[in-house]
Enzyme design. Structure first.
Site, PDB file in Angstrom:
ATOM      1  CD  GLU A   1      -2.719   1.194   2.627  1.00 45.86           C
ATOM      2  OE1 GLU A   1      -3.382   2.166   2.855  1.00 45.86           O
ATOM      3  OE2 GLU A   1      -2.810   0.213   3.347  1.00 45.86           O
TER       4      GLU A   1
ATOM      5  CG  ASP B   1      -4.236   8.224   7.835  1.00 49.79           C
ATOM      6  OD1 ASP B   1      -4.497   7.001   7.857  1.00 49.79           O
ATOM      7  OD2 ASP B   1      -4.195   8.936   6.918  1.00 49.79           O
TER       8      ASP B   1
END
Length: 265
Positions: A53, A64
């Site tokens: 990724e 995040d």
């Protein structure tokens, strides 16, 4: 590039490896985090990654946690942009496993879904994760991704209702990204108890590979996650080491411990 760039190749690649009994490993790196950052991709593949990724940094990464936020800020401060990261990928060495880009929908909208997905394809990227895109608003991007041969993987969380979960499982391509808990990314002391129930619910509706992420940081956690899912996504634990100065060799050694744990399960 190899046939990992054929349309639908991310899913075929992961299915083929899963069907041998292999636990899947997808580490994460923030694009542009350091000079020569594409060397991390090579190290990840050498450590046994099944896909990688690549985060396209965004200034407001709402899902995040602190580590990935810091990594994004560091990359942006170095001048990283979607175009520069994709150029680095296009010019770099093929790691031999699929690359899956991840970013927020604002960056997709900046160029438009068709142009964005076409750019991914030219750079050798075969998959895409957009964590802030709900399935009921995904039609335009899903069509553009399919036209470009990009597998658009959708996310499912412990709070996803069963009818919505069934739709996500049906429409996701490449794999289903199972978010182990309600919260942001980041290292945690233990695998969330909600992970087992979520992956079981997903599996009832699809045989597509299921990768479990958010909080997987240690070999023991990877081994436990493998009991429920087909594999793991490891982001914050990787990026914390990068931010602390770890080079490609250091990350190869760390990921090799996760690879070994997945292989033991």
């Amino acid at each position: 590039m190899t046939d990992i760039l054929a349309p639908g190749a991310v899913e075929r690649h992961l299915r083929a490896r899963r069907d041998t009994g292999r636990g899947l490993l997808m580490p994460y790196v923030t694009g542009g985090i350091a000079p020569g950052w594409t060397r991390y991709l090579e190290a990840f593949a050498e450590a046994g990654a099944d896909a990688i990724e690549v985060g396209l940094p965004f200034s407001d990464p709402t899902l995040d946690g602190a580590t990935i936020q810091q990594a994004s800020e560091t990359a942006l401060a170095r001048g990283a942009s979607t175009r520069r990261i994709l150029a680095d990928l296009a010019e770099g060495r093929d790691p031999g496993v699929p690359l899956v880009a991840s970013t927020y929908y604002n960056l997709v909208l900046h160029d438009g879904p068709e142009a964005f997905c076409a750019a991914l394809r030219r750079a050798g990227v075969g998959g895409l994760i957009v964590p802030d895109l709900p399935v009921h608003e995904a039609d335009e991007l899903a069509d553009a991704a399919a036209a470009a041969g990009i597998d658009l993987a959708l996310l499912a969380s412990p709070a996803t209702p069963q009818p919505r979960l069934a739709e996500i499982s049906r429409r996701s391509r490449g794999f289903v990204y199972a978010v182990s808990l309600m919260g942001t990314t980041g290292e945690r002391a233990a695998l969330a108890a909600s992970a087992a129930e979520l992956t079981a619910r997903i599996r009832r509706g699809t045989d597509r590979p299921v990768l479990l992420g958010f909080g997987i940081s240690t070999p023991d956690q990877a081994r436990e996650a493998r009991r429920h899912a087909d594999g793991v996504v490891v982001g914050a634990a990787v990026m914390r080491r990068v931010l602390d100065g770890a080079g490609p060799d250091d990350l190869r050694d760390f990921l090799a411990t996760l690879r070994q744990a997945l292989d033991q399960e």
